[in-house]
Design an enzyme around this catalytic site. Structure first.
Site, mmCIF file in Angstrom:
data_model
loop_
_atom_site.group_PDB
_atom_site.id
_atom_site.type_symbol
_atom_site.label_atom_id
_atom_site.label_comp_id
_atom_site.label_asym_id
_atom_site.label_seq_id
_atom_site.Cartn_x
_atom_site.Cartn_y
_atom_site.Cartn_z
ATOM 1 N N ASP A 9 0.965 -1.172 -0.100
ATOM 2 C CA ASP A 9 0.110 0.081 0.112
ATOM 3 C C ASP A 9 1.004 1.256 0.004
ATOM 4 O O ASP A 9 1.743 1.072 0.884
ATOM 5 C CB ASP A 9 -0.922 0.026 1.212
ATOM 6 C CG ASP A 9 -1.962 1.021 1.103
ATOM 7 O OD1 ASP A 9 -3.118 0.830 1.423
ATOM 8 O OD2 ASP A 9 -1.463 2.221 1.112
ATOM 9 N N ASP A 104 -3.281 2.137 -5.629
ATOM 10 C CA ASP A 104 -2.218 2.231 -4.863
ATOM 11 C C ASP A 104 -2.049 0.988 -3.957
ATOM 12 O O ASP A 104 -1.105 1.201 -2.933
ATOM 13 C CB ASP A 104 -1.982 3.573 -3.733
ATOM 14 C CG ASP A 104 -2.884 3.288 -2.681
ATOM 15 O OD1 ASP A 104 -3.760 2.805 -2.546
ATOM 16 O OD2 ASP A 104 -2.330 4.104 -1.520
ATOM 17 N N GLU A 105 -2.705 -0.100 -4.189
ATOM 18 C CA GLU A 105 -2.982 -1.198 -2.918
ATOM 19 C C GLU A 105 -3.172 -2.368 -3.852
ATOM 20 O O GLU A 105 -3.807 -2.680 -4.882
ATOM 21 C CB GLU A 105 -3.985 -0.876 -2.371
ATOM 22 C CG GLU A 105 -4.212 -1.729 -1.166
ATOM 23 C CD GLU A 105 -5.617 -1.448 -0.352
ATOM 24 O OE1 GLU A 105 -5.849 -0.479 -0.745
ATOM 25 O OE2 GLU A 105 -5.973 -2.543 0.386
#
Ligand code: TTP
Ligand code: MG
Length: 413
Positions: A9, A104-105
């Site tokens: 993350d 983003d993860e």
């Protein structure tokens, strides 16, 4: 068989990208979202801004009150999407299966590629190093034996963190004293209901297993398992380009009980699915709808044999399936098309001689109604809003408009 899962993350993702691209912002409280003179919320902010109490989802006016010296920047989704693609490309190379959760993860199943936890820990550091060296950004990485432990591990040492939870015992030891909120699938409402039962910590869930199961049914059993460190969910790949389906889903910033809004959002998602499927030249007669309620219970319904795969048909089928589902507060809604290559699916064309025109007209009719309802010209902004991640902003605008309208009429939501 033991598994090894990595969860990655990014740290303060949108803000970090802006700071990377403008180093004079380094060390400053940077707030990405609406601008202080606009209406809207904070998307995210740098850790310096978090020091002032600014948080994701906070009203921008409130953020400005807490941090007037902050640098306020409007989000540039195109840029974040491009960075996101580069990130996922690096991360995916370490896994046999990866599940991108957001820009983003991602979850990575590295059981086979790493072989053991020591190598997985090395991989995690390599991922951090490459993310930093190749993209100039920091991330936090968790390594664990299951998905929810990996997620917790990645948050444990944020920002620029690394943490591992190799066994269930380690998980239980780490989590016992923590608040129930920290468990996967426990949202504010579930937490409140648990608290009402006197269950505050993860250990309390284990000690009151029977009660939790009685009060929460299946979700309760799942929670008791989680509190014990048991999570059998598998990392599930999701790549529209080569998938057997095209789908689009959206998580509301706050849970939504207003089913007018939910139906309208479904139509927009259907438009987006139609658009994306058409881009890949895919046509299917299977329609799916997915709904996650505020208690994280997820339901998927499908049907095949739809007359076509125009947005309006997708939406109408989804609406029908929705009617048979519980009307609880909704956290996420999604629709999709599958069963590609099935016969008798009309190809969509722009040929005015074809029957597709009525579908377009019907669509225009619905979009016009929505135009009035939300004071947003969906027809005119169609191309614009269908771009990945703009839809979220549009849905947020819709949610807020509806809240205003409904509160004017004396209803609570
Ligand atoms: P997060 O990973 O939740 O947050 P973050 O990466 O900014 O910060 P952290 O270091 O705590 O992980 O979300 C990723 C991006 O998604 C974030 O940069 C902006 C966007 N986002 C929103 O637009 N609205 C929101 O409410 C949240 C939580 C995130
Ligand atoms: Mg993040």
């Amino acid at each position: 068989m033991g598994r090894i899962i990595i969860h990655v993350d990014m740290d303060a993702f949108y803000a970090s990208v802006e700071i990377r691209d403008n180093p004079s912002l380094k060390g400053k409280p940077v707030i990405i979202g609406a601008l202080p003179d606009q209406r809207g919320v904070v998307s995210t902010c740098s850790y310096e801004a978090r020091g002032f109490g600014v948080r994701s989802g906070m009203n921008i006016k409130e953020a400005y009150r807490l941090c007037p010296e902050g640098v306020y920047i409007h989000p540039d989704f195109e840029k974040y999407k491009a960075v996101s693609e580069q990130l996922h490309a690096i991360w995916d190379s370490y896994a046999t299966v990866s599940e991108p959760i957001a820009f983003d993860e991602s979850f990575l199943d590295v059981t086979a590629t790493a072989g053991d936890f020591d190598r997985a820990a090395e991989m995690a550091h390599e991922i951090k190093r490459r993310t930093r060296e190749e993209l100039g950004l920091t991330c936090s990485v968790g390594v664990a034996y299951c998905m929810s432990a990996a997620k917790i591990a990645s948050e444990e040492m944020k920002p620029d963190g690394f943490f591992q939870i190799r066994t269930r015992e380690e998980f239980v030891e780490l989590m016992s004293g923590r608040e129930v909120r920290e468990l996967f699938s426990v949202g504010p409402r579930t937490a409140e209901r648990l608290n009402d039962l006197g269950i505050v910590t993860v250990a309390d869930i284990r000690e009151h297993a029977k009660e939790v199961e009685r009060a929460f049914g299946k979700h309760g059993a799942f929670l008791v398992g989680l509190a014990d460190g048991i999570d059998d969910r598998e990392v599930t790949p999701y790549r529209p380009e080569d998938a057997k389906s095209v789908s689009r889903e959206l998580t509301f910033q706050e849970d939504v009980s207003d089913y007018v809004l939910i139906r309208d959002v479904i139509l927009l998602l259907a438009l987006s699915v139609e658009d994306r499927a058409a881009k890949y030249g895919l046509h299917g007669n299977g329609i799916s709808v997915k709904i996650t309620y505020s208690d994280m219970k997820t339901i998927t319904r499908t049907r095949t044999g739809a007359p076509d795969d125009s947005a309006i048909t997708i939406a109408k089928e989804a609406w029908k399936m929705l009617e048979n589902l519980g009307k609880k507060p909704v956290r996420l809604i999604g629709v999709g098309v599958f069963n590609f290559g099935a016969k008798k699916v009309r190809q969509m064309t722009l040929d005015p001689e074809e029957e597709e025109v009525p579908a377009e007209e019907e669509l225009a009719y619905f979009l016009e109604k929505m135009h009035k309802r939300y004071r947003f010209d969906f027809m005119k902004n169609r191309e614009w809003m269908l771009r990945v991640d703009r839809l979220h902003g549009v849905a947020e605008h819709m949610r807020i408009q509806r809240m205003k309208t409904l509160s004017k009429h004396g209803r609570t939501h």
